[in-house]
Enzyme design. Structure first.
Site, PDB file in Angstrom:
ATOM      1  N   LYS A 107      41.592  43.099  48.595  1.00 58.89           N
ATOM      2  CA  LYS A 107      40.237  43.100  48.053  1.00 58.89           C
ATOM      3  C   LYS A 107      39.227  43.772  48.981  1.00 58.89           C
ATOM      4  O   LYS A 107      38.099  44.049  48.587  1.00 58.89           O
ATOM      5  CB  LYS A 107      39.802  41.676  47.730  1.00 58.89           C
TER       6      LYS A 107
HETATM    7  C1  LIG Z   1      43.140  38.763  44.150  1.00 59.22           C
HETATM    8  C2  LIG Z   1      44.554  38.825  44.569  1.00 59.22           C
HETATM    9  C3  LIG Z   1      45.580  39.113  43.650  1.00 59.22           C
HETATM   10  C4  LIG Z   1      45.316  39.301  42.171  1.00 59.22           C
HETATM   11  O1  LIG Z   1      44.617  40.474  41.887  1.00 59.22           O
HETATM   12  P1  LIG Z   1      43.914  40.660  40.458  1.00 59.22           P
HETATM   13  O2  LIG Z   1      43.216  41.951  40.540  1.00 59.22           O
HETATM   14  O3  LIG Z   1      42.985  39.497  40.283  1.00 59.22           O
HETATM   15  O4  LIG Z   1      44.996  40.649  39.430  1.00 59.22           O
HETATM   16  C5  LIG Z   1      46.881  39.218  44.120  1.00 59.22           C
HETATM   17  N1  LIG Z   1      47.169  39.007  45.419  1.00 59.22           N
HETATM   18  C6  LIG Z   1      46.214  38.706  46.329  1.00 59.22           C
HETATM   19  C7  LIG Z   1      46.614  38.452  47.730  1.00 59.22           C
HETATM   20  C8  LIG Z   1      44.884  38.612  45.944  1.00 59.22           C
HETATM   21  O5  LIG Z   1      43.946  38.297  46.855  1.00 59.22           O
END
Ligand SMILES: *Cc1c(COP(=O)(O)O)cnc(C)c1O
Length: 431
Positions: A107
């Protein structure tokens, strides 16, 4: 480029307005009016292009001239100033490591890009924007880090007390300045619920201009396309496009990948790798999308019972179910299977997965067992050290803290403890 609301009851807006608003007034999600197509020759030369050049080319059509070219180039360069390597695990599976950013989860890219765009758009304004988010762990850290010290932006993060890992908690409570952490005596759903109430509260909205920083926001969602281009650049066998498995919760990341594919990036097939929260799996079997209460799992960033970005995937395929099904499969992985996969891959290939990456790996492996001769990539979305308990349980070994984290863990936590009570959030926001 204009963005329309998926609910079709709000006016289309440009990239700047979509970034500032987050969600459309009619509660729809913003979606580009046309999917830009890659220029001829771009893929031929991609191996020789630096990351920032690739990223700039991918995002520019969406931003248009709302950010001058040199400025946009600087924003993408700052966004991706860490490596995103494609690492072979065995002869059929490659790990795209998205955890080398400052908070060790994917993210970071979206949060860093969005904060810089928002900072640019608010550069001459008196008005301050408050970014309000609820986090189950990773979003909060990435948003805190990405928006730290951004002019014109205050950040308020709600997190469930005692339910995020120690590393995650330090990441969102030790920065200070414009970052405020509210520790809620409740669950993630309680936090989410309070945030939603704040967005519709007249008094709060009179006092503050609120926006969100989850993947609903186009400025956080769209730059996630970069990963798939970086993966393709490092993919050796260009004659055979890879299958890509994406650990999915809110479906923002995988949706960005499908968008990249629709703009011309060669990807053979997508797999939505999920834990037992199986809403999309069920949809692919039944064509009925039925939100559920989220079930807690080891891969907690994917514990989502109503994935908000799925509507954008439907939009890409214009709600044409057979078309969608030919591009996307799904596979669900239990906690026991997650732990067994971490162990198997560690012992068999000397590669350490985190629980989310393990879900991605197993979903890919299952798919390839039925598609002999194909190879694929899974996204490793977080560093194993963010989930030490699960990883230690699976491997029997302790996970070592990287040096950057050892320093973080020494810092003092600063948070405001509140009850699961909207009035307490409200008085915090009004003070
Ligand atoms: C947020 C997150 C996800 C999921 O991603 P999305 O875009 O919400 O599907 C998967 N793995 C990790 C480690 C995350 O922080």
């Amino acid at each position: 480029m204009k963005f329309y609301s998926t609910n079709k009851n709000s006016e289309p807006v440009d990239f700047m307005q979509a970034t500032i608003l987050g969600q459309a007034p009619d509660k729809g999600l913003y979606f580009p009016e046309a999917i830009p197509q890659l220029e001829k020759g771009f893929l031929q030369k991609i191996e020789n292009l630096p990351d920032e050049e690739i990223a700039f080319n991918v995002i520019r059509p969406y931003v248009g001239n709302e950010i001058p070219e040199e400025k946009l180039f600087r924003i993408v360069s700052e966004t991706i100033n860490f490596p995103i390597p494609l690492v072979p695990v065995n002869e059929f599976a490659f790990s795209l490591e998205l955890f080398h950013g400052p908070t060790l989860a994917f993210k970071d890219v979206g949060a860093r890009f969005m904060s810089r765009c928002l900072g640019y758009f608010l550069r001459d304004q008196e008005k301050k924007v408050t970014v309000l988010v609820a986090t189950s762990g990773d979003t909060g850290g990435a948003v805190a880090n990405g928006f730290y010290d951004t002019k014109g932006v205050e950040v308020v993060i709600l997190y469930p007390s005692g339910k995020v890992s120690p590393v995650q908690e330090k990441q969102l409570t030790t920065l200070g300045k414009n970052i405020h952490a509210l520790e809620v005596k409740g669950t993630f759903d309680d936090c989410q619920h309070m945030v939603k109430s704040a967005f519709t509260d007249a008094e709060i909205n009179k006092k503050r201009f609120l926006t969100s920083a989850n993947s609903i926001n186009v400025a956080r969602w769209l730059p996630q396309q970069f990963y798939y281009f970086f993966a393709y650049r490092q993919w050796q066998d260009k004659k055979n496009a890879p299958v890509v498995s994406v650990p999915s919760g809110n479906f923002g990341n995988i949706c960005a990948g499908i968008l990249a594919q629709q703009s011309g990036l060669p990807i053979r097939h997508f797999i939505a790798a999920c834990n037992v929260n199986d809403i999309v799996s069920e949809y692919l079997g039944t064509e009925i999308l039925k939100p559920k209460q989220a079930v807690p799992t080891l891969s907690n960033a994917m514990d989502v019972g109503n994935p908000s970005n799925f509507i954008r995937i439907l939009e890409i395929f214009q709600h044409h179910f057979p078309e969608l099904k030919s591009h996307l499969s799904s596979s669900c992985v239990s906690d026991e299977e997650t732990l067994a996969t971490i162990k198997e891959v560690y012992q068999g290939y000397n590669y350490l997965l985190d629980p989310h990456g393990a879900v991605g790996y197993l979903a890919l492996k299952r798919y390839l067992e039925n598609h002999l001769g194909e190879k694929g990539i899974f996204l490793e979305t977080a560093h194993p050290v963010k989930f030490p308990e699960a990883v230690e349980k699976a491997t029997g070994e302790t996970v070592e803290l990287p040096a950057s984290l050892a320093e973080l863990m020494q810092k003092e936590k600063k948070s405001v403890l509140i009850d699961n009570d909207f009035d307490q959030l409200k008085s915090f926001l009004l003070q």
